[in-house]
Write an enzyme that holds these catalytic residues in place. Structure first.
Site, mmCIF file in Angstrom:
data_model
loop_
_atom_site.group_PDB
_atom_site.id
_atom_site.type_symbol
_atom_site.label_atom_id
_atom_site.label_comp_id
_atom_site.label_asym_id
_atom_site.label_seq_id
_atom_site.Cartn_x
_atom_site.Cartn_y
_atom_site.Cartn_z
ATOM 1 N N LYS A 154 48.510 66.234 57.914
ATOM 2 C CA LYS A 154 47.467 65.593 58.722
ATOM 3 C C LYS A 154 46.864 64.367 58.022
ATOM 4 O O LYS A 154 46.715 63.312 58.617
ATOM 5 C CB LYS A 154 46.383 66.618 59.051
ATOM 6 N N ILE A 155 46.528 64.539 56.734
ATOM 7 C CA ILE A 155 45.884 63.422 56.018
ATOM 8 C C ILE A 155 46.907 62.330 55.714
ATOM 9 O O ILE A 155 46.630 61.135 55.899
ATOM 10 C CB ILE A 155 45.196 63.932 54.729
ATOM 11 N N ASP A 174 58.368 64.290 51.972
ATOM 12 C CA ASP A 174 57.820 65.578 52.384
ATOM 13 C C ASP A 174 59.022 66.502 52.573
ATOM 14 O O ASP A 174 60.006 66.099 53.194
ATOM 15 C CB ASP A 174 57.031 65.428 53.710
ATOM 16 N N CYS A 202 49.889 65.929 49.316
ATOM 17 C CA CYS A 202 50.522 67.248 49.438
ATOM 18 C C CYS A 202 49.569 68.305 48.871
ATOM 19 O O CYS A 202 48.682 67.988 48.085
ATOM 20 C CB CYS A 202 51.861 67.258 48.692
ATOM 21 N N THR A 229 43.697 61.864 46.232
ATOM 22 C CA THR A 229 42.533 62.525 46.851
ATOM 23 C C THR A 229 42.923 63.942 47.266
ATOM 24 O O THR A 229 42.274 64.537 48.122
ATOM 25 C CB THR A 229 42.041 61.754 48.096
ATOM 26 N N ARG A 231 44.645 67.135 45.113
ATOM 27 C CA ARG A 231 44.190 68.128 44.139
ATOM 28 C C ARG A 231 44.501 67.605 42.743
ATOM 29 O O ARG A 231 45.570 67.016 42.505
ATOM 30 C CB ARG A 231 44.877 69.485 44.333
ATOM 31 N N ASP A 255 39.937 61.137 43.193
ATOM 32 C CA ASP A 255 38.788 61.859 43.751
ATOM 33 C C ASP A 255 38.809 63.310 43.294
ATOM 34 O O ASP A 255 37.935 64.095 43.656
ATOM 35 C CB ASP A 255 38.818 61.784 45.289
ATOM 36 N N GLU A 260 38.187 69.890 37.183
ATOM 37 C CA GLU A 260 36.938 69.438 37.813
ATOM 38 C C GLU A 260 35.909 70.539 38.025
ATOM 39 O O GLU A 260 34.716 70.264 38.131
ATOM 40 C CB GLU A 260 37.236 68.774 39.169
ATOM 41 N N HIS A 292 35.221 64.480 44.074
ATOM 42 C CA HIS A 292 35.735 65.256 45.211
ATOM 43 C C HIS A 292 34.871 65.049 46.457
ATOM 44 O O HIS A 292 34.322 66.007 47.028
ATOM 45 C CB HIS A 292 35.807 66.741 44.841
HETATM 46 P P1 NAI Z 1 48.614 69.531 55.625
HETATM 47 O O1 NAI Z 1 48.936 70.957 55.420
HETATM 48 O O2 NAI Z 1 48.395 69.009 57.007
HETATM 49 O O3 NAI Z 1 49.774 68.616 54.975
HETATM 50 C C1 NAI Z 1 50.325 68.845 53.724
HETATM 51 C C2 NAI Z 1 51.733 68.260 53.740
HETATM 52 O O4 NAI Z 1 52.278 68.371 52.424
HETATM 53 C C3 NAI Z 1 52.691 69.018 54.697
HETATM 54 O O5 NAI Z 1 53.356 68.093 55.529
HETATM 55 C C4 NAI Z 1 53.654 69.695 53.750
HETATM 56 O O6 NAI Z 1 54.974 69.808 54.283
HETATM 57 C C5 NAI Z 1 53.632 68.745 52.568
HETATM 58 N N1 NAI Z 1 54.176 69.317 51.357
HETATM 59 C C6 NAI Z 1 54.304 70.630 51.015
HETATM 60 N N2 NAI Z 1 54.949 70.734 49.837
HETATM 61 C C7 NAI Z 1 55.225 69.472 49.440
HETATM 62 C C8 NAI Z 1 55.924 68.938 48.322
HETATM 63 N N3 NAI Z 1 56.453 69.729 47.378
HETATM 64 N N4 NAI Z 1 56.009 67.594 48.223
HETATM 65 C C9 NAI Z 1 55.514 66.779 49.175
HETATM 66 N N5 NAI Z 1 54.862 67.236 50.273
HETATM 67 C C10 NAI Z 1 54.731 68.563 50.400
HETATM 68 O O7 NAI Z 1 47.358 69.234 54.701
HETATM 69 P P2 NAI Z 1 46.302 68.045 54.830
HETATM 70 O O8 NAI Z 1 45.202 68.459 55.735
HETATM 71 O O9 NAI Z 1 47.011 66.785 55.095
HETATM 72 O O10 NAI Z 1 45.702 68.039 53.341
HETATM 73 C C11 NAI Z 1 46.482 67.665 52.220
HETATM 74 C C12 NAI Z 1 45.719 68.031 50.963
HETATM 75 O O11 NAI Z 1 44.563 67.221 50.849
HETATM 76 C C13 NAI Z 1 45.159 69.476 50.944
HETATM 77 O O12 NAI Z 1 46.138 70.397 50.491
HETATM 78 C C14 NAI Z 1 44.011 69.370 49.988
HETATM 79 O O13 NAI Z 1 44.488 69.688 48.700
HETATM 80 C C15 NAI Z 1 43.622 67.893 50.026
HETATM 81 N N6 NAI Z 1 42.274 67.665 50.561
HETATM 82 C C16 NAI Z 1 41.364 66.961 49.803
HETATM 83 C C17 NAI Z 1 40.092 66.700 50.268
HETATM 84 C C18 NAI Z 1 39.084 65.900 49.475
HETATM 85 O O14 NAI Z 1 37.901 65.883 49.830
HETATM 86 N N7 NAI Z 1 39.461 65.205 48.410
HETATM 87 C C19 NAI Z 1 39.668 67.232 51.568
HETATM 88 C C20 NAI Z 1 40.702 67.908 52.316
HETATM 89 C C21 NAI Z 1 41.952 68.133 51.813
#
Ligand code: NAI
Length: 327
Positions: A154-155, A174, A202, A229, A231, A255, A260, A292
């Site tokens: 999504k992000i 991905d 990811c 941004t 982990r 971020d 952290e 964060h």
């Molecule tokens: P999401 O689940 O929609 O997308 C994650 C993507 O990463 C998926 O398409 C998945 O197939 C892919 N993925 C899985 N394993 C992978 C690999 N080995 N290599 C490359 N891609 C891989 O998650 P979303 O919502 O996009 O969030 C992504 C990350 O952003 C979260 O896991 C979280 O850690 C982080 N996040 C950080 C925030 C902040 O405030 N800094 C807030 C919200 C999320």
């Protein structure tokens, strides 16, 4: 349902308190983080609500189970801080907020990228001190350059839309590519070799831990910009620091940081900081480190509260749980 909130700050109450009252929940806000020592505070509560740096590893979950907690409500999307297997074995359900505002995180990511590229953080400090010299603040045009996006969930997808607005060429990686995004998927090696900008989107898993390390950094272009941004543990920090000292990166925007949980969201300005990697990172003029906060918009906070409490309501009502997290 009685819910004990851990690791809360005043801004958490803005939406959770009125919405929770309206939905008939009995909520208590704790400032302390969840860990094996504080889990006992949840005695008499049906659920705990936790955030990114609460520690829900095996020991903490065992205590939660002993004191009668049946549900863990994550008020975030990531769940790398929860031992899902132990929770399942002890009959504790874990629910999360899979999506609240991917826009908030992607917009912030672009902000970090623009900041480190054009050195806005340094310009701000200079002009505050009436130093109007622009020496050393030169960046690059983003138009026509290559952005490598790791993780097109999504992000990542939102970030791709933003990068397209800047007319960048996009390479994506991905393991589960999505058709129709209008980007070129490439393997990681090619992405590292060809990108002028790399952005991590990811999740943190055993496959992605330290995905940015000495070997992957060596493959990158000199003068690359890295933004994370997602982990902190996606990056092996000592390797990043070494490469920063060798002037590999034009800019790094972070971020998140692997260690952290002891620092982020807290005011440590009166303390002596003992984490040497953190001290080193903040000392580089081309690194911007924030605490964060990519998610932190009014819209996202409201959505987080709404979905978290809706998850709690569904548990209470014995409904099907669409945001359940399984091991
Ligand atoms: P999401 O689940 O929609 O997308 C994650 C993507 O990463 C998926 O398409 C998945 O197939 C892919 N993925 C899985 N394993 C992978 C690999 N080995 N290599 C490359 N891609 C891989 O998650 P979303 O919502 O996009 O969030 C992504 C990350 O952003 C979260 O896991 C979280 O850690 C982080 N996040 C950080 C925030 C902040 O405030 N800094 C807030 C919200 C999320």
């Amino acid at each position: 349902m009685k819910i004990m909130f851990y690791d809360t700050k005043p801004y958490d109450k803005i939406w959770f308190q009125p919405m929770g009252e309206q939905m008939g929940f009995k909520i208590k806000f704790q400032e302390v983080k969840l860990n094996e020592d504080t889990a006992v505070l949840a005695r008499g509560y049906d659920a705990v609500c936790i955030f990114v740096n609460d520690d829900a590893r095996k020991e903490a979950i065992q205590v939660l189970s002993e004191v009668g907690v049946k549900t863990i409500l994550l008020r975030c999307s990531g769940f790398n801080n929860v031992d899902l297997k132990t929770a399942q074995n002890l009959g504790i359900q874990v629910l999360r907020v899979p999506s609240y505002s991917p826009e908030a995180v992607a917009e912030y990511t672009m902000g970090l990228l623009l900041t480190v590229n054009r050195q806005i953080h340094r310009a701000y400090i200079r002009t505050k001190d009436f130093n109007f010299n622009i020496n050393g603040l030169m960046g690059i045009d983003l138009v026509g350059k290559t952005a490598g996006v790791i993780g097109t969930g999504k992000i990542g997808q939102m970030m791709i839309d933003i990068l397209k607005g800047f007319k960048m060429r996009i390479l994506a990686y991905d393991p589960y590519p999505i058709d129709g995004l209008g980007v070129e998927y490439a393997d990681l090696d090619r992405l590292f070799q060809e990108s002028d900008v790399i952005s991590l989107h990811c999740p943190l898993t055993k496959d992605t831990k330290h995905i940015i390390n000495k070997q992957s950094i060596r493959k990158m272009k000199d003068g690359v910009i890295l933004v994370n941004t997602s982990r902190g543990a996606l990056i092996h920090t000592p390797d990043l620091i070494e490469a920063l000292m060798e002037r590999k990166f034009a800019g790094v925007g972070l971020d998140v940081y692997e260690e952290e949980d002891e620092y982020f969201f807290e005011d440590k300005s009166n303390d002596i900081i003992t984490d040497e990697d953190l001290i080193r990172l903040t000392s580089f003029r081309n690194v911007v480190l924030t605490s964060h906060q990519a998610f932190f918009t009014r819209d996202a906070m409201e959505a987080i509260a709404r979905v978290t409490l809706e998850n709690a309501r569904a548990v209470d009502a014995g409904e099907e749980l669409k945001n359940l997290v399984m091991p």
